[in-house]
Design an enzyme around this catalytic site. Structure first.
Site, PDB file in Angstrom:
ATOM      1  N   CYS A  45      90.668  63.559 -18.278  1.00 57.95           N
ATOM      2  CA  CYS A  45      89.945  63.730 -17.026  1.00 57.95           C
ATOM      3  C   CYS A  45      89.372  65.138 -16.911  1.00 57.95           C
ATOM      4  O   CYS A  45      88.233  65.336 -16.506  1.00 57.95           O
ATOM      5  CB  CYS A  45      90.862  63.428 -15.837  1.00 57.95           C
ATOM      6  SG  CYS A  45      90.038  63.539 -14.231  1.00 57.95           S
ATOM      7  N   CYS A  99      95.895  59.054 -10.788  1.00 61.42           N
ATOM      8  CA  CYS A  99      95.419  58.356  -9.602  1.00 61.42           C
ATOM      9  C   CYS A  99      95.391  56.843  -9.758  1.00 61.42           C
ATOM     10  O   CYS A  99      95.795  56.118  -8.876  1.00 61.42           O
ATOM     11  CB  CYS A  99      94.026  58.855  -9.220  1.00 61.42           C
ATOM     12  SG  CYS A  99      93.380  58.052  -7.749  1.00 61.42           S
TER      13      CYS A  99
END
Length: 339
Positions: free
Chosen positions: A107, A203
């Site tokens: 990410c 997440c």
């Protein structure tokens, strides 16, 4: 300078934005939405999993409260497609190969220090900032990364694959302060996120069971757990993809032969290989070959430094030398690789 800071809705990025304002910069915040829980749950045909588990909207509301308290504008950016293509698809591909990828590293590489940077430049910002605990040092040969002052919170591990040139335009306001100081500042500023717990996990998984989540994309198949020394079947696994080399917990192997560790796996045969604590020749090592090394500072060989196999492991002294054009050999104290 005009600085765009990633506001996640947590206390770290909130204090980072505050410090930037205190330093006289013209600051704006940006909330990144990277995962569409509803859309992907529709794809899975599983309406029972919802955003209550991955509370992006609550994080966005918290980021709005911080922006209002600090009197800075807040932008909202969707990187859902980029995240799916560059992070999650890569994450799944690595698991299919029997590896254990770290999506936070992906990410940072593809979203926060690539797509986010491009967005910032397009909007006319000079610098990008985040709430990561790390430091940047400017040198004649360009910027280089350093560990944070607070070694307990240092996040250079998660930034290990970002492009070095991104550091030229990166600010890490928390690099020289500790987490307790960050909490104290947030409390003194009466920020709504002052007591907010640090996020755990990633997440798209949130607080849900990791194996159950991954099973939606990579269905588990039971198979044999094999003693790599005796070749005997000593148990059954719940899906070879879900185990990590060096793993000790959750193997479910009984007996009085000592602790068992994962030492290998065959994805095609769906076999998991283990060795017990008495089989030291399978558990101890003094070197490994590493690919995709990303240098964030100038080096000369042999490199003397520290390394670890996972985030919470303590740093250990290592020596790094080229092995061939693509690989490096990392040498470390005998037996360290088994801890």
């Amino acid at each position: 300078m005009e600085v765009l800071v990633g506001l996640s809705g947590g206390v770290d990025s909130a204090v980072a934005a505050y410090l930037l304002k205190q330093q006289g910069h013209e600051v704006a915040g940006a909330f990144m939405r990277n995962w569409d829980s509803a859309a992907n749950n529709d794809y899975l045909g599983n309406p029972t999993i919802d955003d209550d588990i991955c509370p992006q909207e609550q994080d966005y509301l918290d980021a709005m409260k911080v922006a209002k308290a600090l009197d800075i504008p807040l932008l909202r950016i969707d990187f859902i497609k980029e995240y799916w293509d560059d992070v999650f698809s890569n994450f799944l591909s690595e698991y299919r190969l029997g590896r254990t990828p770290n999506p936070d590293i992906l990410c940072n590489k593809y979203i926060k220090f690539d797509a986010f940077f491009k967005f910032a430049y397009e909007q006319g910002f000079e610098k990008v900032a985040t709430g990561h605990y790390a430091r940047v040092r400017q040198t004649e040969n360009g910027a280089e990364m350093l560990k944070a002052l607070d070694l307990n919170k240092d996040q250079s591990y998660f930034l290990s694959q970002i492009k070095r040139e991104a550091l030229n335009d990166t600010l890490f306001p928390l690099g020289d302060i500790t987490k307790p100081e960050v909490r104290r500042m947030a409390e003194e500023l009466n920020l709504a996120v002052a007591d907010k717990k640090d996020s755990t996990g990633i997440c798209f998984i949130g607080e849900r069971n990791f194996k159950e989540f991954l099973n939606n994309y990579l269905p588990a198949h039971d198979g044999d757990i094999i003693d790599v020394v005796t070749k005997e079947v000593v148990g059954r696994h719940g899906g070879v993809l879900y185990y990590t080399i060096g793993q000790r917990k959750g193997l479910g192997i009984g007996g009085n032969q000592g602790r068992w560790f994962v030492v290998g796996k065959n994805v095609e045969k769906n076999e998991l290989y283990v060795a017990n604590s008495h089989s030291t020749e399978w558990l101890n090592s003094d070197s490994c070959l590493v690919s995709q090394v990303n240098w964030l500072k100038d080096v000369s060989f042999p490199v003397k430094g520290t390394a670890k196999f996972r985030y919470r492991q303590k740093d250990n002294e290592v020596t790094i030398e080229p092995y061939n054009d693509e690989l490096y050999i990392v040498k470390y104290p005998p037996g360290w690789g088994s801890h």
